[in-house]
Design a protein around this motif. Structure first.
Motif, PDB file in Angstrom:
ATOM      1  N   ARG A 102      -5.207   0.807  -0.188  1.00  0.00           N
ATOM      2  CA  ARG A 102      -5.840  -0.429   0.245  1.00  0.00           C
ATOM      3  C   ARG A 102      -6.922  -0.772  -0.775  1.00  0.00           C
ATOM      4  NH1 ARG A 102      -2.004  -0.759   2.740  1.00  0.00           N
ATOM      5  NH2 ARG A 102      -1.656  -1.319   4.923  1.00  0.00           N
ATOM      6  N   PRO A 103      -7.032  -2.056  -1.148  1.00  0.00           N
ATOM      7  CA  PRO A 103      -7.978  -2.415  -2.205  1.00  0.00           C
ATOM      8  C   PRO A 103      -9.396  -2.645  -1.703  1.00  0.00           C
ATOM      9  CG  PRO A 103      -6.742  -4.344  -1.558  1.00  0.00           C
ATOM     10  CD  PRO A 103      -6.203  -3.199  -0.734  1.00  0.00           C
ATOM     11  N   TYR A 104     -10.351  -2.352  -2.553  1.00  0.00           N
ATOM     12  CA  TYR A 104     -11.697  -2.915  -2.409  1.00  0.00           C
ATOM     13  C   TYR A 104     -11.903  -3.805  -3.627  1.00  0.00           C
ATOM     14  CZ  TYR A 104     -13.202   0.739  -5.730  1.00  0.00           C
ATOM     15  OH  TYR A 104     -13.341   1.558  -6.836  1.00  0.00           O
ATOM     16  N   ARG A 105     -12.505  -4.962  -3.423  1.00  0.00           N
ATOM     17  CA  ARG A 105     -12.570  -5.966  -4.470  1.00  0.00           C
ATOM     18  C   ARG A 105     -13.776  -5.780  -5.385  1.00  0.00           C
ATOM     19  NH1 ARG A 105      -8.554  -8.804  -6.208  1.00  0.00           N
ATOM     20  NH2 ARG A 105     -10.031 -10.343  -6.990  1.00  0.00           N
ATOM     21  N   LEU A 106     -13.508  -5.876  -6.693  1.00  0.00           N
ATOM     22  CA  LEU A 106     -14.574  -6.075  -7.673  1.00  0.00           C
ATOM     23  C   LEU A 106     -14.810  -7.576  -7.761  1.00  0.00           C
ATOM     24  CD1 LEU A 106     -13.422  -3.630 -10.504  1.00  0.00           C
ATOM     25  CD2 LEU A 106     -15.060  -3.187  -8.656  1.00  0.00           C
ATOM     26  N   ALA A 118     -21.706  -3.768  -1.634  1.00  0.00           N
ATOM     27  CA  ALA A 118     -21.597  -3.032  -0.369  1.00  0.00           C
ATOM     28  C   ALA A 118     -20.666  -3.742   0.607  1.00  0.00           C
ATOM     29  CB  ALA A 118     -22.980  -2.862   0.250  1.00  0.00           C
ATOM     30  N   HIS A 119     -20.695  -5.078   0.637  1.00  0.00           N
ATOM     31  CA  HIS A 119     -19.862  -5.819   1.589  1.00  0.00           C
ATOM     32  C   HIS A 119     -18.381  -5.562   1.327  1.00  0.00           C
ATOM     33  CE1 HIS A 119     -18.428  -8.961   4.243  1.00  0.00           C
ATOM     34  NE2 HIS A 119     -17.714  -9.461   3.246  1.00  0.00           N
ATOM     35  N   SER A 120     -17.977  -5.627   0.071  1.00  0.00           N
ATOM     36  CA  SER A 120     -16.575  -5.396  -0.275  1.00  0.00           C
ATOM     37  C   SER A 120     -16.135  -3.993   0.120  1.00  0.00           C
ATOM     38  CB  SER A 120     -16.372  -5.611  -1.782  1.00  0.00           C
ATOM     39  OG  SER A 120     -15.064  -5.258  -2.175  1.00  0.00           O
ATOM     40  N   LEU A 121     -16.991  -3.005  -0.153  1.00  0.00           N
ATOM     41  CA  LEU A 121     -16.658  -1.618   0.187  1.00  0.00           C
ATOM     42  C   LEU A 121     -16.556  -1.439   1.701  1.00  0.00           C
ATOM     43  CD1 LEU A 121     -16.259   1.356  -0.505  1.00  0.00           C
ATOM     44  CD2 LEU A 121     -18.753   1.578  -0.621  1.00  0.00           C
ATOM     45  N   LEU A 172     -13.323  -0.288   4.039  1.00  0.00           N
ATOM     46  CA  LEU A 172     -13.368   0.869   4.938  1.00  0.00           C
ATOM     47  C   LEU A 172     -13.025   0.464   6.368  1.00  0.00           C
ATOM     48  CD1 LEU A 172     -16.585   2.624   3.574  1.00  0.00           C
ATOM     49  CD2 LEU A 172     -14.262   3.548   3.502  1.00  0.00           C
ATOM     50  N   ALA A 173     -13.540  -0.689   6.808  1.00  0.00           N
ATOM     51  CA  ALA A 173     -13.291  -1.141   8.179  1.00  0.00           C
ATOM     52  C   ALA A 173     -11.836  -1.522   8.396  1.00  0.00           C
ATOM     53  CB  ALA A 173     -14.198  -2.327   8.499  1.00  0.00           C
ATOM     54  N   ASN A 174     -11.167  -2.029   7.349  1.00  0.00           N
ATOM     55  CA  ASN A 174      -9.794  -2.513   7.489  1.00  0.00           C
ATOM     56  C   ASN A 174      -8.738  -1.466   7.136  1.00  0.00           C
ATOM     57  OD1 ASN A 174     -10.774  -5.022   8.239  1.00  0.00           O
ATOM     58  ND2 ASN A 174     -10.730  -5.835   6.149  1.00  0.00           N
ATOM     59  N   ALA A 175      -9.154  -0.278   6.780  1.00  0.00           N
ATOM     60  CA  ALA A 175      -8.185   0.758   6.428  1.00  0.00           C
ATOM     61  C   ALA A 175      -7.291   1.063   7.622  1.00  0.00           C
ATOM     62  CB  ALA A 175      -8.903   2.020   5.969  1.00  0.00           C
ATOM     63  N   PRO A 176      -5.969   1.140   7.427  1.00  0.00           N
ATOM     64  CA  PRO A 176      -5.052   1.331   8.548  1.00  0.00           C
ATOM     65  C   PRO A 176      -4.967   2.766   9.052  1.00  0.00           C
ATOM     66  CG  PRO A 176      -3.823   1.202   6.499  1.00  0.00           C
ATOM     67  CD  PRO A 176      -5.255   0.947   6.142  1.00  0.00           C
ATOM     68  N   SER A 177      -5.563   3.696   8.324  1.00  0.00           N
ATOM     69  CA  SER A 177      -5.488   5.107   8.701  1.00  0.00           C
ATOM     70  C   SER A 177      -6.677   5.834   8.084  1.00  0.00           C
ATOM     71  CB  SER A 177      -4.169   5.717   8.203  1.00  0.00           C
ATOM     72  OG  SER A 177      -4.026   5.544   6.799  1.00  0.00           O
ATOM     73  N   ARG A 178      -6.737   7.142   8.262  1.00  0.00           N
ATOM     74  CA  ARG A 178      -7.849   7.920   7.729  1.00  0.00           C
ATOM     75  C   ARG A 178      -7.998   7.685   6.229  1.00  0.00           C
ATOM     76  NH1 ARG A 178      -9.172  13.183   5.379  1.00  0.00           N
ATOM     77  NH2 ARG A 178      -6.989  13.412   4.754  1.00  0.00           N
ATOM     78  N   VAL A 179      -9.217   7.375   5.782  1.00  0.00           N
ATOM     79  CA  VAL A 179      -9.481   7.227   4.351  1.00  0.00           C
ATOM     80  C   VAL A 179      -9.727   8.610   3.768  1.00  0.00           C
ATOM     81  CG1 VAL A 179     -11.032   6.265   2.606  1.00  0.00           C
ATOM     82  CG2 VAL A 179     -10.407   4.900   4.616  1.00  0.00           C
TER      83      VAL A 179
END
Length: 423
Positions: free
Chosen positions: A160-164, A178-181, A185-192
């Motif tokens: 899953r991407p985090y945006r630069l 911090a917002h992108s990160l 993390l909040a939208n990850a579909p499973s354990r990160v």
């Protein structure tokens, strides 16, 4: 007829077909027409020649010259497998780090924190085996090189991407906020299980800085997940600044960390097939990770003995080759900066390092349409920006490695082509 799809793993159900750009390139080459390739990222094909002496000479094309009966000493030695890599080779890598980080004094045990692999791709494969259960999530930067998706799928995990984010100016910088990160993390579909940071990033050239590392370290230690720093382009930072993190190896972090390097980029020797993982973070987590990585390494024992024995000399000689590559990158980038001055309809986005350049183009076409027109009308091959998930602007990505005469002719054609299309 049997359903052949039922024979194969779902890890490979995303096999892509040939895209329009690859088809156009193949047709042009089949007709015998010239292609000026600005996608070349292989230093052994970029006419950068440095001879490395290890009883024989290994030239820029990887061929062996000199006495045809000579056998390198490295090939005469017995096979002594070590799942972490031979200590002499790990010591050479540790010394290489120390030369790059003279201000850090906690690297005395670095050779014991290292594990050798055949490549950065294998390093990722080992780490996903170490950190992930099937279905777990890896956070990866976007824009960035698309290899991460393939490596993850082959291990049964998802990315899953985090945006630069770009600052929005004509030629400005990219950064991680911090917002992108937190959104990733909040939208990850499973354990990160891990987050990957590439420094300098390919193709944006973004460097990891101390503020961003602190942000990542807090999030990673709290959840927890591991930090994986891909530092293969680290020797080619061009604007590091005082806040830049040259290497994650040796940094005091609350999270478990893994720093990736190798001969392919740092010495311009991809044919030697050797990479490494440096493990950092809290002592107990680090030791547990190394114990498990040793088991993975012992299962494959994939690193050839000759390259390990030759590694001290390869690293020494690789410094000269690296200087030649850095000079080539700088020369081509300077030419681009001069070519694309303030009056040009194209602009060169800022970069802190790496082998790539991003050109921002007028939005009268998509990035793929621009890339196709450059190839079919001007004989110049570039990557469309979508290849790297560049979304903010209409862009194409160039390699800075090609020979300067080829690079100049090709980029002059691009600039003239854009002006022609705007008329």
């Amino acid at each position: 007829m049997a359903d052949t799809h039922r024979l194969f793993s779902h890890r490979l159900d995303w096999l892509p077909g040939e895209n329009a750009l690859a088809t156009a390139e193949a047709h042009r080459r089949a007709r015998g027409e010239t292609v000026l390739d600005l996608t070349e990222s292989n230093p052994t094909l970029a006419d950068i020649h440095i001879h490395i002496h290890i009883d024989v000479d290994i030239g820029g094309d990887g061929g062996i010259t000199g006495d045809p009966t000579a056998v390198p000493e490295a090939f005469r030695q017995p096979y002594w497998p070590d799942p972490r890599g031979l200590r002499s080779a790990r010591r050479a890598v540790a010394e290489n780090y120390r030369r790059g980080l003279p201000d850090l004094d906690d690297l005395d045990d670095l050779e014991d924190r290292l594990l050798l692999t055949t490549s950065s791709s294998e390093s990722y494969s080992f780490l996903w085996k170490l950190l992930c259960d099937p279905g777990d999530t890896i956070l990866v930067p976007e824009p960035s090189y698309p290899l991460f998706d393939y490596l993850a799928r082959l291990e049964g995990v998802v990315t899953r991407p985090y945006r630069l984010e770009h600052d929005g100016t004509r030629t400005g910088d990219w950064h991680l906020g911090a917002h992108s990160l937190d959104q990733a993390l909040a939208n990850a579909p499973s354990r990160v299980a891990a987050l990957v940071v590439v420094s300098p990033n390919n193709p944006t050239g973004t460097l990891l800085d101390q503020e961003t590392l602190a942000l990542l370290d807090v999030r990673a230690a709290a959840r927890p997940f591991a930090l994986v720093a891909d530092e293969v382009f680290a020797p080619y930072a061009i604007r590091p600044g005082g806040m830049a993190v040259s290497f994650l190896a040796g940094r005091d972090t609350a999270a478990l960390t893994f720093s990736l390097g190798g001969l392919s980029k740092s010495c311009g020797l991809p044919q030697m097939k050797l990479g490494w993982i440096a493990v950092g973070g809290p002592v107990d987590a680090r030791r547990a990770a190394l114990q498990r990585l040793e088991l993975i390494g012992d299962t494959y024992l994939s690193v050839a003995t000759p390259v390990q024995l030759a590694l001290p000399e390869l690293l020494r000689a690789g410094a000269a080759r690296r200087d030649c590559i850095a000079a080539r990158l700088a020369e081509n980038r300077r030419f681009l900066e001069k070519l694309l001055d303030g009056s040009s309809p194209l602009s060169l986005l800022s970069s802190q390092g790496g082998w790539s350049a991003i050109l921002r183009l007028p939005a009268i076409k998509t990035d793929e349409e621009w890339a196709l027109s450059f190839l079919t009308e001007d004989g110049v091959l570039v990557h469309p920006g979508y290849f790297f998930d560049l979304r903010a602007f209409t862009t194409v990505v160039l390699s800075l490695l090609p020979r300067p005469d080829i690079f100049r002719e090709a980029t002059e054609r691009l600039a003239a082509s854009v002006v022609r299309h705007l008329r």
